[in-house]
Enzyme design. Structure first.
Site, PDB file in Angstrom:
ATOM      1  N   SER A 198       0.847  -1.192   0.000  1.00  0.00           N
ATOM      2  CA  SER A 198       0.000   0.000   0.000  1.00  0.00           C
ATOM      3  C   SER A 198       0.886   1.247   0.000  1.00  0.00           C
ATOM      4  O   SER A 198       1.691   1.416  -0.909  1.00  0.00           O
ATOM      5  CB  SER A 198      -0.970  -0.044   1.175  1.00  0.00           C
ATOM      6  N   GLU A 326      -9.197  -5.335  -4.250  1.00  0.00           N
ATOM      7  CA  GLU A 326      -8.573  -4.377  -3.344  1.00  0.00           C
ATOM      8  C   GLU A 326      -9.588  -3.500  -2.605  1.00  0.00           C
ATOM      9  O   GLU A 326      -9.567  -3.385  -1.386  1.00  0.00           O
ATOM     10  CB  GLU A 326      -7.608  -3.463  -4.131  1.00  0.00           C
ATOM     11  N   HIS A 423      -7.776  -5.634  -0.068  1.00  0.00           N
ATOM     12  CA  HIS A 423      -6.584  -4.878   0.289  1.00  0.00           C
ATOM     13  C   HIS A 423      -6.073  -5.320   1.661  1.00  0.00           C
ATOM     14  O   HIS A 423      -6.844  -5.477   2.608  1.00  0.00           O
ATOM     15  CB  HIS A 423      -6.919  -3.382   0.321  1.00  0.00           C
TER      16      HIS A 423
END
Length: 517
Positions: A198, A326, A423
């Site tokens: 990320s 995600e 995610h």
């Protein structure tokens, strides 16, 4: 100033001692590893050093106990699904590293992996339980280093009189510490791999484009790379808005006089009203994240995609990829999953898809059976993480370098499987930390199944093999075959699985987000 790792003069025979450039440190023996926590790599960035580039740590006399993680940098805890007080020490020694090593023997020369945490550039610290690196170090026979870097206003706000991208400069300083000291911990400074997820993946992408980072690592792993990079004009405008929330001007003189633990409140206040700035900040406004790397022309001369395409990192081997679903995480945390209206889907498609209204039509034609929630999720997964990650591999290849691409498609089993391959799922799988942080949500009610453990082991094998040899076990990406490792119950190598999306974004360039109006 307070510190969390005192210097002592009474040695403990059972703890390994390593001599660093600034003084000896004593660690602990844990589960077959030598572990050292909270070693300063830079001076505390407070007082006269507030909002400055990091300065090398001052040497100490005696032996420093490296038993506890250093304190986290000041940060925003108001992100979706995460509020409250960090279970972490207090103090100003934010800039510290931690080391897990099979054996602190200078002759060992093991591969080194340096972890950079994510957190929307506004939260995170290396002492989080989810980043316990013992399984990576032990399973892969590698030295793992994790680091703290400044986040939020301390690390990324554009401030008059301060260098841009201070959080990235902290990461460079930590990598310089690794180059100078890791041999003493049994590592090879010529075989360093940076890896992050990320905002950590965005940081890795930034380091690939930064002249200051050149030569500090040989390989890079970028997980779920965000496409959000700010132009200087946009960063300055957001910086003014951040300072205004604190009743200050965006200058070092004003902001340095404020307690650093109060400034995250300004970031949280602005995050709650970013949509009011949609006409000026465009796609950035709905992210509720007023921090990102700034393409300032100095610390970060160009965005990573342009830098890599021009060959800036052709000598660095790259592993990059993303998760299939995600954006699902943010919909579930925001209690929006399954509740998106047709109007909301249309708005998201026109804002994020290439071409505005034409992009909306293209998405609807490509996914004719998709519900409003699925379209809303799909376009934001693509814009924010999937396409930036794919394009990083393409840029590296275009610039004469080598890249390997993956996609995680295995779904989190917790909460009835609603989260899919969302995610952050790759973090507990990689570290094997199934009872920490986000893993509590991802595996809630399901536990850690044998297939989760098997995939977790597979993650560590791939990541550490790449760090050791540069070969993760499948062919490098090229524009024709587009070879991609699909990580699932039965891993397989195929052409890039999201071909419809790839075609929708063909020709789109990820460039620094501009200031509108």
């Amino acid at each position: 100033m307070t510190t969390s790792n005192p210097v002592t003069s009474a040695p403990r025979a059972e703890g390994p001692v390593v001599r660093t450039a600034t003084g000896p440190v004593r660690g602990l023996r844990e589960n077959g590893l030598a572990v050292f926590r909270g070693i300063p790599f830079a001076e505390p960035p407070v007082g006269q050093l507030r909002f400055a580039a990091p300065r090398p740590a001052t040497a100490w006399d005696g032996t420093r106990d490296a038993y506890a993680f250093g304190p986290p940098p000041p940060q925003d805890l108001g992100i979706q699904g995460r509020t409250g007080v960090l279970d972490a020490p207090e103090g100003d020694d934010w800039l510290t590293v931690n080391v897990w090593t099979p054996d602190p023997d200078p002759a060992a020369r093991r591969p080194v992996m340096v972890w950079i945490y994510g957190g929307a550039y506004k939260l995170g610290h290396s002492g989080s339980p989810g980043y316990d690196a013992q399984r990576i170090a032990r399973d892969g026979d590698v030295v793992v280093v994790t680091l703290n870097y400044r986040v939020g206003m301390e690390g990324f706000a554009q401030i008059e009189g301060a260098p841009a991208n201070r959080g990235l400069l902290d990461q460079v300083a930590a990598l310089e510490w690794v180059r100078e000291n890791v041999t003493a911990f049994g590592g090879d400074p010529d075989r360093v791999t940076v890896f992050g997820e990320s905002a950590g993946g965005g940081s890795v992408a930034s380091l690939l484009a930064m002249p200051r980072a050149r030569g500090l690592f040989r390989r890079a792993i970028a997980q779920s790379v965000p496409g959000t990079f700010f132009s200087l004009d946009l960063a300055e405008d957001i910086g003014r808005a951040l300072a205004a929330e604190a009743g200050l001007r965006p200058t070092v003189a004003d902001l340095a006089a404020t307690d650093p633990r109060r400034l995250p409140d300004a970031g949280q206040a602005l995050s709650a009203k970013m949509l009011q700035h949609l006409d000026r900040w465009g796609r950035i406004a709905p992210t509720v994240t007023p921090f990102s790397p700034v393409v300032d022309g100095d610390v970060l001369p160009t965005a990573p995609w342009q830098a890599l395409a021009s060959g800036s990192a052709r000598d660095v081997e790259l592993l990059v990829g993303h998760n299939r679903d995600e954006y699902r995480l943010f919909l579930v945390l925001g209690e929006m999953y399954g509740k998106i209206t047709e109007e909301q889907a249309t708005g998201a498609l026109r804002l994020f898809a290439p071409g505005g209204e034409a992009g909306e039509r293209a998405y609807r034609a490509a996914f004719p059976e998709a519900s409003p929630t699925e379209l809303y999720e799909r376009v934001q997964t693509d814009w924010l993480f999937a396409m930036p990650s794919l394009r990083l591999a393409e840029a590296q290849t275009a610039g004469g370098g080598r890249a390997h691409l993956y996609e995680l498609t295995w779904g989190a089993p917790g909460n009835g499987g609603i989260l899919g391959a969302c995610h952050g799922l790759d973090i507990p799988l990689l570290f094997g930390t199934f009872e920490a942080d986000l893993a509590n949500l991802l595996f809630a009610g399901a536990g850690v199944t044998p297939e989760a453990e098997a995939l977790s082991s597979r993650f560590r094998t791939v990541w550490t093999s790449f760090a050791t040899t540069g070969d993760p076990g499948w062919p490098a990406y090229d524009p024709e075959a587009r070879s991609t490792q699909v990580l699932d119950t039965h891993p397989a190598v195929t052409a890039y699985p999201e071909e419809k999306t790839r075609q929708l974004w063909e020709g789109y360039e990820f460039t620094p987000s501009p200031l509108l109006g």
